[in-house]
Design a protein around this motif. Structure first.
Motif, PDB file in Angstrom:
ATOM      1  N   VAL A 442       0.856  -1.188   0.000  1.00  0.00           N
ATOM      2  CA  VAL A 442       0.000   0.000   0.000  1.00  0.00           C
ATOM      3  C   VAL A 442       0.888   1.233   0.000  1.00  0.00           C
ATOM      4  O   VAL A 442       1.953   1.247   0.634  1.00  0.00           O
ATOM      5  CB  VAL A 442      -0.937   0.010   1.235  1.00  0.00           C
ATOM      6  N   LYS A 443       0.446   2.235  -0.714  1.00  0.00           N
ATOM      7  CA  LYS A 443       1.195   3.492  -0.725  1.00  0.00           C
ATOM      8  C   LYS A 443       1.251   4.071   0.681  1.00  0.00           C
ATOM      9  O   LYS A 443       0.286   4.012   1.437  1.00  0.00           O
ATOM     10  CB  LYS A 443       0.529   4.479  -1.675  1.00  0.00           C
ATOM     11  N   GLN A 444       2.382   4.647   1.021  1.00  0.00           N
ATOM     12  CA  GLN A 444       2.587   5.162   2.361  1.00  0.00           C
ATOM     13  C   GLN A 444       1.604   6.274   2.693  1.00  0.00           C
ATOM     14  O   GLN A 444       1.115   6.380   3.816  1.00  0.00           O
ATOM     15  CB  GLN A 444       4.030   5.668   2.516  1.00  0.00           C
ATOM     16  N   GLU A 445       1.273   7.087   1.701  1.00  0.00           N
ATOM     17  CA  GLU A 445       0.402   8.231   1.974  1.00  0.00           C
ATOM     18  C   GLU A 445      -1.058   7.824   2.170  1.00  0.00           C
ATOM     19  O   GLU A 445      -1.842   8.604   2.720  1.00  0.00           O
ATOM     20  CB  GLU A 445       0.494   9.252   0.840  1.00  0.00           C
ATOM     21  N   VAL A 446      -1.439   6.621   1.741  1.00  0.00           N
ATOM     22  CA  VAL A 446      -2.833   6.179   1.917  1.00  0.00           C
ATOM     23  C   VAL A 446      -2.935   5.021   2.900  1.00  0.00           C
ATOM     24  O   VAL A 446      -4.015   4.474   3.089  1.00  0.00           O
ATOM     25  CB  VAL A 446      -3.448   5.761   0.564  1.00  0.00           C
ATOM     26  N   LEU A 447      -1.843   4.631   3.528  1.00  0.00           N
ATOM     27  CA  LEU A 447      -1.852   3.501   4.440  1.00  0.00           C
ATOM     28  C   LEU A 447      -2.788   3.728   5.613  1.00  0.00           C
ATOM     29  O   LEU A 447      -3.466   2.810   6.078  1.00  0.00           O
ATOM     30  CB  LEU A 447      -0.434   3.216   4.945  1.00  0.00           C
ATOM     31  N   LYS A 448      -2.879   4.945   6.102  1.00  0.00           N
ATOM     32  CA  LYS A 448      -3.718   5.225   7.262  1.00  0.00           C
ATOM     33  C   LYS A 448      -5.206   5.111   6.958  1.00  0.00           C
ATOM     34  O   LYS A 448      -6.034   5.075   7.878  1.00  0.00           O
ATOM     35  CB  LYS A 448      -3.410   6.635   7.787  1.00  0.00           C
ATOM     36  N   GLU A 449      -5.572   5.070   5.675  1.00  0.00           N
ATOM     37  CA  GLU A 449      -6.982   4.973   5.306  1.00  0.00           C
ATOM     38  C   GLU A 449      -7.399   3.557   4.922  1.00  0.00           C
ATOM     39  O   GLU A 449      -8.581   3.312   4.685  1.00  0.00           O
ATOM     40  CB  GLU A 449      -7.275   5.915   4.123  1.00  0.00           C
ATOM     41  N   VAL A 450      -6.463   2.633   4.847  1.00  0.00           N
ATOM     42  CA  VAL A 450      -6.775   1.279   4.384  1.00  0.00           C
ATOM     43  C   VAL A 450      -7.439   0.497   5.505  1.00  0.00           C
ATOM     44  O   VAL A 450      -6.934   0.446   6.629  1.00  0.00           O
ATOM     45  CB  VAL A 450      -5.500   0.558   3.907  1.00  0.00           C
ATOM     46  N   GLN A 451      -8.580  -0.117   5.179  1.00  0.00           N
ATOM     47  CA  GLN A 451      -9.261  -1.020   6.095  1.00  0.00           C
ATOM     48  C   GLN A 451      -9.332  -2.402   5.458  1.00  0.00           C
ATOM     49  O   GLN A 451      -9.018  -2.577   4.294  1.00  0.00           O
ATOM     50  CB  GLN A 451     -10.668  -0.504   6.401  1.00  0.00           C
ATOM     51  N   GLY A 452      -9.772  -3.370   6.239  1.00  0.00           N
ATOM     52  CA  GLY A 452      -9.870  -4.721   5.715  1.00  0.00           C
ATOM     53  C   GLY A 452      -8.778  -5.600   6.284  1.00  0.00           C
ATOM     54  O   GLY A 452      -8.540  -5.631   7.488  1.00  0.00           O
ATOM     55  N   MET A 453      -8.086  -6.309   5.388  1.00  0.00           N
ATOM     56  CA  MET A 453      -7.029  -7.221   5.810  1.00  0.00           C
ATOM     57  C   MET A 453      -5.709  -6.830   5.169  1.00  0.00           C
ATOM     58  O   MET A 453      -5.644  -6.667   3.944  1.00  0.00           O
ATOM     59  CB  MET A 453      -7.365  -8.670   5.409  1.00  0.00           C
ATOM     60  N   LEU A 454      -4.701  -6.688   6.000  1.00  0.00           N
ATOM     61  CA  LEU A 454      -3.348  -6.424   5.532  1.00  0.00           C
ATOM     62  C   LEU A 454      -2.490  -7.632   5.879  1.00  0.00           C
ATOM     63  O   LEU A 454      -2.531  -8.140   7.000  1.00  0.00           O
ATOM     64  CB  LEU A 454      -2.781  -5.157   6.189  1.00  0.00           C
ATOM     65  N   VAL A 455      -1.723  -8.082   4.905  1.00  0.00           N
ATOM     66  CA  VAL A 455      -0.955  -9.318   5.048  1.00  0.00           C
ATOM     67  C   VAL A 455       0.526  -9.028   4.838  1.00  0.00           C
ATOM     68  O   VAL A 455       0.892  -8.257   3.937  1.00  0.00           O
ATOM     69  CB  VAL A 455      -1.429 -10.381   4.030  1.00  0.00           C
ATOM     70  N   SER A 456       1.355  -9.620   5.657  1.00  0.00           N
ATOM     71  CA  SER A 456       2.802  -9.505   5.496  1.00  0.00           C
ATOM     72  C   SER A 456       3.450 -10.801   5.970  1.00  0.00           C
ATOM     73  O   SER A 456       2.834 -11.603   6.679  1.00  0.00           O
ATOM     74  CB  SER A 456       3.352  -8.303   6.278  1.00  0.00           C
ATOM     75  N   TYR A 457       4.700 -10.994   5.579  1.00  0.00           N
ATOM     76  CA  TYR A 457       5.450 -12.204   5.933  1.00  0.00           C
ATOM     77  C   TYR A 457       6.783 -11.796   6.558  1.00  0.00           C
ATOM     78  O   TYR A 457       7.333 -10.731   6.239  1.00  0.00           O
ATOM     79  CB  TYR A 457       5.710 -13.077   4.704  1.00  0.00           C
ATOM     80  N   LYS A 458       7.282 -12.659   7.413  1.00  0.00           N
ATOM     81  CA  LYS A 458       8.626 -12.449   7.952  1.00  0.00           C
ATOM     82  C   LYS A 458       9.256 -13.803   8.246  1.00  0.00           C
ATOM     83  O   LYS A 458       8.571 -14.805   8.477  1.00  0.00           O
ATOM     84  CB  LYS A 458       8.593 -11.590   9.204  1.00  0.00           C
ATOM     85  N   VAL A 459      10.593 -13.810   8.186  1.00  0.00           N
ATOM     86  CA  VAL A 459      11.372 -15.015   8.460  1.00  0.00           C
ATOM     87  C   VAL A 459      12.000 -14.850   9.844  1.00  0.00           C
ATOM     88  O   VAL A 459      12.582 -13.812  10.150  1.00  0.00           O
ATOM     89  CB  VAL A 459      12.450 -15.229   7.377  1.00  0.00           C
ATOM     90  N   VAL A 460      11.849 -15.883  10.664  1.00  0.00           N
ATOM     91  CA  VAL A 460      12.315 -15.841  12.054  1.00  0.00           C
ATOM     92  C   VAL A 460      13.348 -16.946  12.262  1.00  0.00           C
ATOM     93  O   VAL A 460      13.127 -18.088  11.840  1.00  0.00           O
ATOM     94  CB  VAL A 460      11.138 -16.009  13.043  1.00  0.00           C
ATOM     95  N   VAL A 461      14.464 -16.578  12.901  1.00  0.00           N
ATOM     96  CA  VAL A 461      15.496 -17.554  13.269  1.00  0.00           C
ATOM     97  C   VAL A 461      15.535 -17.640  14.791  1.00  0.00           C
ATOM     98  O   VAL A 461      15.618 -16.606  15.476  1.00  0.00           O
ATOM     99  CB  VAL A 461      16.867 -17.144  12.721  1.00  0.00           C
ATOM    100  N   ARG A 462      15.445 -18.865  15.297  1.00  0.00           N
ATOM    101  CA  ARG A 462      15.506 -19.081  16.746  1.00  0.00           C
ATOM    102  C   ARG A 462      16.568 -20.136  17.043  1.00  0.00           C
ATOM    103  O   ARG A 462      16.808 -21.032  16.226  1.00  0.00           O
ATOM    104  CB  ARG A 462      14.154 -19.524  17.285  1.00  0.00           C
ATOM    105  N   MET A 463      17.157 -20.018  18.199  1.00  0.00           N
ATOM    106  CA  MET A 463      18.207 -20.960  18.586  1.00  0.00           C
ATOM    107  C   MET A 463      18.242 -21.046  20.117  1.00  0.00           C
ATOM    108  O   MET A 463      17.676 -20.190  20.809  1.00  0.00           O
ATOM    109  CB  MET A 463      19.557 -20.530  18.045  1.00  0.00           C
ATOM    110  N   ILE A 464      18.912 -22.052  20.619  1.00  0.00           N
ATOM    111  CA  ILE A 464      19.006 -22.266  22.049  1.00  0.00           C
ATOM    112  C   ILE A 464      20.469 -22.154  22.465  1.00  0.00           C
ATOM    113  O   ILE A 464      21.348 -22.782  21.849  1.00  0.00           O
ATOM    114  CB  ILE A 464      18.446 -23.636  22.438  1.00  0.00           C
ATOM    115  N   ALA A 465      20.715 -21.351  23.486  1.00  0.00           N
ATOM    116  CA  ALA A 465      22.051 -21.199  24.045  1.00  0.00           C
ATOM    117  C   ALA A 465      22.159 -22.038  25.312  1.00  0.00           C
ATOM    118  O   ALA A 465      21.264 -22.012  26.169  1.00  0.00           O
ATOM    119  CB  ALA A 465      22.348 -19.730  24.340  1.00  0.00           C
ATOM    120  N   SER A 466      23.193 -22.796  25.427  1.00  0.00           N
ATOM    121  CA  SER A 466      23.368 -23.659  26.590  1.00  0.00           C
ATOM    122  C   SER A 466      23.485 -22.815  27.861  1.00  0.00           C
ATOM    123  O   SER A 466      24.061 -21.715  27.840  1.00  0.00           O
ATOM    124  CB  SER A 466      24.621 -24.525  26.427  1.00  0.00           C
ATOM    125  N   GLY A 467      22.917 -23.333  28.929  1.00  0.00           N
ATOM    126  CA  GLY A 467      22.985 -22.631  30.191  1.00  0.00           C
ATOM    127  C   GLY A 467      21.905 -21.602  30.363  1.00  0.00           C
ATOM    128  O   GLY A 467      21.902 -20.880  31.351  1.00  0.00           O
TER     129      GLY A 467
END
Length: 467
Positions: A442-467
């Motif tokens: 969506v254009k930045q200047e009209v983002l505040k007027e958008v209703q409905g459903m907005l969808v985005s994706y992100k990649v997450v990396v998780r790990m475990i540290a000993s202790g």
């Protein structure tokens, strides 16, 4: 003295001989007589048995013949009567059915002939949002002016946001809202057909359909979301939570008249997102962790080869871990997550109670946290849902003082998430298959007027540290 014993012995011998002869005669004659008598008795018994059996069987066969003849006669009579009755009933039913069918067809044909015949022709049902512009909605409507009887014909383009399942509607309250509605009068035409015709397909349709065909044209505003639907669960019924677009043609005295289903036609369309692939931007994220009792930190960097991935394309994530700390790193997991935001602006312009002020403060803090827009004079209602659509857990480890650089491949496909309720999907037409929802651009200047459903994706990396 010697003469007497001799005579006695002779007499005894004669008696014994006579006795033996008599005994032999008796033993010979008696069995013979007995056997003869037995033979006679057996012969008489057999003769009597044969006679009795013959008589009995003759009587039984006669009785059975009579019973069979009576049963056959009764069965023939019953079947004749039943078949006659059934044929009479069937004749009556067929006659009644034919009469009812003739009456119904007459009524239906009369109604159909009296109802306005409307047909909408469109070249496509998918309209692409190219970020800079959106394909216009255009087509041709075919009507019969003779049956209008002074009424007008309108075409409506609407965008509806259903933010709750249909089975949640109670007491006349529907969880739906019209985000955009625009209506144009097609007949009587307000402008010349040539001015309303915008493409070659409309021109061909007008030439083919004749003078009773009229073109229509709509443009999408910038503040509308794309067609998105939430995947229902196995037990859900009715319409699902979705953003839907519809083109409707109807007739009436004015455009606000109640629409008659028999004089209208509806056609669902889709507004789909397209993003051109850009190789200039390389998404990268990195962070540094500092552990207690460790002099040096842990540095993690995640990067993607490009910003845009299309449906069905594998997602490759490059992970770089530099472990300068004293901890050992293990169980590295990489996942792709879908963030769906259901946004709706509620018209509440006065916050005259503590509840309204508190609610607004909570939502304002949430929107600020996710860097989403908010308004001071209206309540921005939003629901966020983060769902993992793909992922993997590796057995890689990064001991203290070492580093790891590896590429992980993810497959974000709907085929692997068929049973995930609430998953955002691209809007579908009827029962055709679809994909995971495309990212909302969506254009930045009209983002505040958008209703409905907005969808985005992100990649997450998780790990475990000993202790």
């Amino acid at each position: 003295m010697r003469v007497v014993p001799t005579v006695v012995l002779c007499v005894l011998q004669v008696v014994v001989i006579v006795f033996i002869v008599v005994l032999i005669v008796v033993l010979t004659v008696v069995p013979t007589v007995v056997l003869c008598v037995l033979q006679v008795v057996v012969i008489v018994f057999i003769v009597v048995l044969i006679v009795v059996l013959t008589v009995v069987l003759t009587v039984v066969l006669c009785v059975l013949q009579v019973v069979v003849i009576v049963f056959i006669v009764v069965l023939i009579v019953v079947l004749t009567v039943v078949l006659t009755v059934v044929l009479c009933v069937l004749q009556v039913v067929v006659i009644v059915f034919i009469v009812v069918l003739i009456v119904v067809l007459t009524v239906v044909l009369t109604v159909v002939l009296c109802v306005l015949q409307v047909a909408v022709y469109m070249a496509k049902r998918d309209f692409v949002d190219h970020c800079d512009f959106v394909d216009p909605v255009d087509g041709v409507i075919l009507i019969d002016p003779v049956q209008l009887k002074g009424r007008k014909v309108y075409v409506m383009l609407s965008c509806t946001f259903r933010y709750g399942r249909q089975d949640m509607d109670v007491m006349g309250v529907a969880f739906r809202r019209d985000l955009f509605v625009v209506t144009r009068q097609v007949y009587p035409e307000l402008q010349d057909k040539e001015k309303l015709t915008h493409n070659k397909i409309q021109q061909k349709l007008l030439r083919k359909l004749g003078d009773n065909a009229f073109p229509f044209f709509f443009e999408f505003p910038d503040n509308l979301p794309c067609s998105v639907a939430l995947q229902p669960g196995p037990s859900d019924v009715g319409k699902k939570c979705a953003v839907e677009f519809e083109v409707k043609a109807f007739c009436g005295e004015i455009q606000d008249d109640k629409v008659d289903k028999q004089s209208s036609v509806r056609l669902n369309i889709r507004k789909i997102q397209f993003s051109p692939e850009s190789s200039k931007v390389v998404p990268t994220a990195e962070t540094t962790f500092e552990f207690l009792m460790s002099e040096k930190p842990l540095h993690v960097k995640l990067s993607l080869p490009k910003e845009t991935f299309y449906h069905g394309e594998p997602l490759k994530a490059n992970v770089e871990i530099t472990n300068s700390s004293s901890r050992n790193i293990k169980d590295i997991s990489v996942s792709g997550r879908l963030l769906s935001c259901l946004c709706l602006i509620l018209q509440m312009r006065h916050y005259d109670c503590f509840y309204h002020r508190l609610l607004f403060t909570i939502f304002k803090s949430i929107l600020t946290r996710f860097e989403l827009p908010w308004r001071n004079i209206q309540l921005f209602w939003a629901v966020f849902e983060l769902i993992c659509v793909c992922g993997l857990v590796s057995s890689d480890s990064v001991p203290s003082g070492t580093s790891l650089k590896k590429e992980y491949t993810l497959y974000p496909l709907l085929a692997h998430n068929k049973d995930r309720r609430g998953l955002a999907l691209d809007g579908r037409l009827k029962h055709e298959d679809t994909n995971l929802a495309s990212s909302s651009i969506v254009k930045q200047e009209v983002l505040k007027e958008v209703q409905g459903m907005l969808v985005s994706y992100k990649v997450v990396v998780r790990m475990i540290a000993s202790g």
